[in-house]
Design a protein around this motif. Structure first.
Motif, short mmCIF file in Angstrom:
data_model
loop_
_atom_site.label_atom_id
_atom_site.label_comp_id
_atom_site.label_asym_id
_atom_site.label_seq_id
_atom_site.Cartn_x
_atom_site.Cartn_y
_atom_site.Cartn_z
N THR A 114 -11.55 -2.78 7.51
CA THR A 114 -12.72 -2.71 6.63
C THR A 114 -12.48 -1.68 5.53
O THR A 114 -11.65 -0.78 5.67
N ALA A 115 -13.22 -1.85 4.44
CA ALA A 115 -13.19 -0.90 3.33
C ALA A 115 -14.54 -0.22 3.24
O ALA A 115 -15.58 -0.87 3.38
N VAL A 116 -14.52 1.08 3.01
CA VAL A 116 -15.74 1.87 2.88
C VAL A 116 -15.56 2.80 1.70
O VAL A 116 -14.49 3.39 1.52
N GLN A 117 -16.61 2.94 0.90
CA GLN A 117 -16.60 3.95 -0.14
C GLN A 117 -17.41 5.12 0.37
O GLN A 117 -18.54 4.95 0.82
N GLY A 118 -16.83 6.31 0.34
CA GLY A 118 -17.55 7.48 0.80
C GLY A 118 -16.64 8.64 1.14
O GLY A 118 -15.48 8.67 0.74
N GLY A 172 1.56 11.25 -5.43
CA GLY A 172 2.01 10.35 -6.48
C GLY A 172 2.45 8.95 -6.08
O GLY A 172 3.11 8.28 -6.87
N TRP A 173 2.10 8.50 -4.87
CA TRP A 173 2.48 7.13 -4.51
C TRP A 173 1.63 6.16 -5.33
O TRP A 173 0.43 6.36 -5.46
N PRO A 174 2.21 5.11 -5.90
CA PRO A 174 1.43 4.16 -6.70
C PRO A 174 0.29 3.56 -5.87
O PRO A 174 0.50 3.13 -4.72
N LYS A 175 -0.89 3.54 -6.44
CA LYS A 175 -2.08 3.15 -5.69
C LYS A 175 -1.99 1.73 -5.13
O LYS A 175 -2.42 1.48 -4.01
N ASP A 176 -1.42 0.80 -5.90
CA ASP A 176 -1.35 -0.57 -5.39
C ASP A 176 -0.52 -0.64 -4.11
O ASP A 176 -0.89 -1.31 -3.15
N ASP A 177 0.58 0.09 -4.05
CA ASP A 177 1.40 0.10 -2.84
C ASP A 177 0.79 0.97 -1.75
O ASP A 177 0.97 0.71 -0.56
N ALA A 178 0.05 2.00 -2.14
CA ALA A 178 -0.64 2.84 -1.16
C ALA A 178 -1.72 2.04 -0.44
O ALA A 178 -2.11 2.38 0.68
N PRO A 193 -13.70 2.78 -8.07
CA PRO A 193 -12.56 1.95 -8.50
C PRO A 193 -11.54 1.71 -7.37
O PRO A 193 -11.05 0.60 -7.21
N THR A 194 -11.26 2.74 -6.58
CA THR A 194 -10.32 2.58 -5.47
C THR A 194 -10.91 1.67 -4.40
O THR A 194 -10.22 0.81 -3.85
N TYR A 195 -12.18 1.85 -4.12
CA TYR A 195 -12.87 0.98 -3.16
C TYR A 195 -12.75 -0.49 -3.58
O TYR A 195 -12.44 -1.36 -2.76
N GLU A 196 -12.97 -0.77 -4.85
CA GLU A 196 -12.87 -2.15 -5.34
C GLU A 196 -11.45 -2.69 -5.20
O GLU A 196 -11.26 -3.86 -4.86
N LEU A 197 -10.44 -1.85 -5.46
CA LEU A 197 -9.05 -2.28 -5.30
C LEU A 197 -8.76 -2.63 -3.83
O LEU A 197 -8.07 -3.61 -3.55
N ILE A 198 -9.27 -1.83 -2.91
CA ILE A 198 -9.08 -2.11 -1.48
C ILE A 198 -9.78 -3.40 -1.11
O ILE A 198 -9.20 -4.25 -0.42
N ARG A 199 -11.01 -3.57 -1.56
CA ARG A 199 -11.75 -4.81 -1.25
C ARG A 199 -11.02 -6.04 -1.76
O ARG A 199 -10.92 -7.05 -1.06
N GLU A 200 -10.49 -5.95 -2.97
CA GLU A 200 -9.72 -7.07 -3.53
C GLU A 200 -8.49 -7.37 -2.68
O GLU A 200 -8.18 -8.52 -2.42
#
Length: 164
Positions: A4-8, A122-128, A154-161
């Protein structure tokens, strides 16, 4: 295992264990590490010093008390620092697989994870985001829920996607 993804705020998650993106010394720091140490109180640092006098190697995991956090345990992992030349993706994958192994040893069923190494390391967010999903999808674990916690929208939305 449900992912699951959570923003918080990861320090406020009502879970069995919270994963901390620690540095190898395990004495507190910035980002998620600093937030967990501040919210959990001195008991976490004292347990880190007692249980890990020499710290942890990159890619490894170990647990301590969660102190004042709502979780029972903190599972500390040491992610690779790209800025320091640690570019082996296997070390990042190892953080998640080792965290699940430690969670199984503890009997933790719901575990909250940050995006390890995605901040100051510094790990790229998409790969993180891709790395934990890769581990979670193939893991043999008794963990019932792996919760990816994003501090910002924004990070939450990337995880959800990425979760589809």
């Amino acid at each position: 295992m449900e992912v699951t993804a959570v923003q918080g705020d990861i320090t406020r998650q009502q879970v069995d264990a919270v994963v901390n993106a620690a540095n190898h010394r395990m004495r507190g720091g910035g980002g998620v590490d600093g937030a967990i140490h501040r919210a959990g109180g001195r008991a976490i640092l004292d347990d880190c010093i007692r249980r890990f006098p020499d710290g942890l190697a990159t890619g490894d995991a170990g647990w301590t008390t969660a102190g004042d956090l709502p979780a029972a345990w903190v599972i500390h992992v040491v992610g690779p620092n790209r800025h320091a030349g640690q570019t082996d993706r296997g070390l990042l994958l190892s953080c998640y697989s080792r965290a699940l192994e430690v969670a199984d040893e503890l009997g933790a069923r719901i575990v909250a994870f940050p995006l390890v190494s995605a901040g100051v390391y510094g790990w790229p967010k998409d790969d993180a985001i891709a790395a934990p999903l890769e581990v979670f999808r193939s893991a043999m674990t008794a963990v019932e829920e792996a919760r990816l916690v994003a501090f910002d929208a924004p990070t939450y939305e990337l995880i959800r996607e990425a979760l589809g």
